[in-house]
Design an enzyme around this catalytic site. Structure first.
Site, PDB file in Angstrom:
ATOM      1  N   VAL A  31       0.834  -1.202   0.000  1.00 18.32           N
ATOM      2  CA  VAL A  31       0.000   0.000   0.000  1.00 18.32           C
ATOM      3  C   VAL A  31       0.871   1.255   0.000  1.00 18.32           C
ATOM      4  CG1 VAL A  31      -1.710   1.308   1.331  1.00 18.32           C
ATOM      5  CG2 VAL A  31      -1.920  -1.171   1.124  1.00 18.32           C
ATOM      6  N   THR A  32       1.953   1.229   0.757  1.00 13.58           N
ATOM      7  CA  THR A  32       2.883   2.361   0.799  1.00 13.58           C
ATOM      8  C   THR A  32       3.448   2.661  -0.582  1.00 13.58           C
ATOM      9  OG1 THR A  32       3.515   1.855   3.088  1.00 13.58           O
ATOM     10  CG2 THR A  32       5.019   3.236   1.814  1.00 13.58           C
ATOM     11  N   ASP A  69      -1.575   2.467   5.397  1.00 17.28           N
ATOM     12  CA  ASP A  69      -0.497   1.538   5.738  1.00 17.28           C
ATOM     13  C   ASP A  69      -0.245   1.524   7.240  1.00 17.28           C
ATOM     14  OD1 ASP A  69       0.816   3.952   6.018  1.00 17.28           O
ATOM     15  OD2 ASP A  69       2.251   3.617   4.410  1.00 17.28           O
ATOM     16  N   THR A  80       7.263  -2.975  11.150  1.00 18.12           N
ATOM     17  CA  THR A  80       8.611  -3.524  10.984  1.00 18.12           C
ATOM     18  C   THR A  80       9.592  -2.373  10.782  1.00 18.12           C
ATOM     19  OG1 THR A  80       8.466  -3.713   8.564  1.00 18.12           O
ATOM     20  CG2 THR A  80       7.645  -5.577   9.874  1.00 18.12           C
ATOM     21  N   ASP A  91       7.380   8.972   1.783  1.00 14.35           N
ATOM     22  CA  ASP A  91       6.815  10.296   2.098  1.00 14.35           C
ATOM     23  C   ASP A  91       7.657  11.396   1.484  1.00 14.35           C
ATOM     24  OD1 ASP A  91       4.776   9.146   3.530  1.00 14.35           O
ATOM     25  OD2 ASP A  91       5.588   9.640   5.506  1.00 14.35           O
TER      26      ASP A  91
END
Length: 212
Positions: A31-32, A69, A80, A91
Site C-alpha cells: 500500500v505504501t 499503511d 517492521t 513520504d
C-alpha cells in the site's frame, strides 16, 4: 500540528479499512509503494500541464494510502523497521514530487516565477524539517512538533492548487509563500527543540557515567 488533534479521529475511520485490507492478505508495504507511485505519477503528469483542478483530487486519493499503511500495521499488531524506513522514504518522494510539479508548472506554462520560487523553498524546507527529526531521533534526541508538519504542507499546497485551478486569484501564490515562511520557521523550531533536548540529555549522561 494537526497530528496532535486529528490522529485519533482519523484512526477511527482508517483502522476498520486497515483491518479489512490485512484480512485480504495485502501487505502494508504494498500500500505504501502504490500510494507513493500514484502520488508521484499524478504530480508529475497533471501539474506541469496546468491541470490544476484534477491534480489535487488524484493526488489526495493516493496520499490517503499513507494513512492506510499505518492502520494496517496496527491491525497486524506491529510494524517492521523496514516498513518504517520505507514509509518515511516514500513520504519524502511524494512530497518532493508535489512541490517539484508545482515549480515545474509555475516556471513553465504558468509563467509565475515567484510562485515557482516559493514551491522550491517549500520543497527544500519540507525535506529539511523531516530530516532534522530523523537525524535527531537517530541520536536519541527529540525533534517533535513545529508549526507545519507534513499534513499541513499537503493540505495547504493541494488546496491552493485547486483554488488556483478554479480561478481564485493569487490562491496558490499566497498559499505557497505562507507555507514557505512557515516551513522555514518550523526548521528553526526543530533545531531549537533538538538543542534543548541535547542540553537536557547531556547532564543525564554525565550523571550516569559518574555513578558507574
Amino acid at each position: 500540528m494537526l497530528n496532535l488533534f486529528a490522529r485519533a479521529r482519523v484512526n477511527r475511520v482508517t483502522d476498520p479499512i486497515g483491518r479489512w485490507l490485512v484480512g485480504c492478505g495485502i501487505a502494508p508495504d504494498v500500500v505504501t509503494v502504490v500510494g507513493t507511485a500514484g502520488t508521484v505519477a499524478a504530480a508529475l503528469w497533471f501539474l506541469p500541464r496546468g491541470q490544476l483542478i484534477i491534480a489535487p483530487w488524484v493526488i489526495t486519493v493516493f496520499v490517503l494510502f499513507d494513512l492506510l499503511d499505518g492502520a494496517m500495521a496496527r491491525a497486524r499488531g506491529r510494524g517492521t523497521p523496514f516498513g518504517a524506513v520505507l514509509d518515511s522514504t516514500c513520504d519524502r518522494l511524494a512530497d518532493g514530487a508535489l512541490f517539484a510539479g508545482l515549480a515545474w508548472w509555475a516556471l513553465g506554462v504558468g509563467q509565475q516565477r515567484l510562485v515557482g520560487l516559493a514551491a522550491l523553498i517549500c520543497l527544500v524546507a519540507g525535506q529539511i524539517v523531516s530530516y532534522v527529526k530523523a537525524r535527531a531521533e537517530a541520536e536519541g534526541l527529540s525533534a517533535d512538533g513545529g508549526l507545519v508538519e507534513r499534513a499541513e504542507r499537503l493540505i495547504i499546497a493541494l488546496l491552493g492548487t485547486f483554488l488556483q485551478g478554479i480561478g481564485v486569484p493569487y490562491a496558490l501564490a499566497v498559499g505557497l509563500w505562507l507555507l514557505a515562511a512557515a516551513s522555514v520557521w518550523t526548521v528553526g523550531q526543530r533545531i531549537v527543540t533538538v538543542y534543548r533536548s541535547s542540553r537536557s540529555a547531556a547532564p543525564a549522561a554525565g550523571t550516569a557515567g559518574g555513578v558507574s
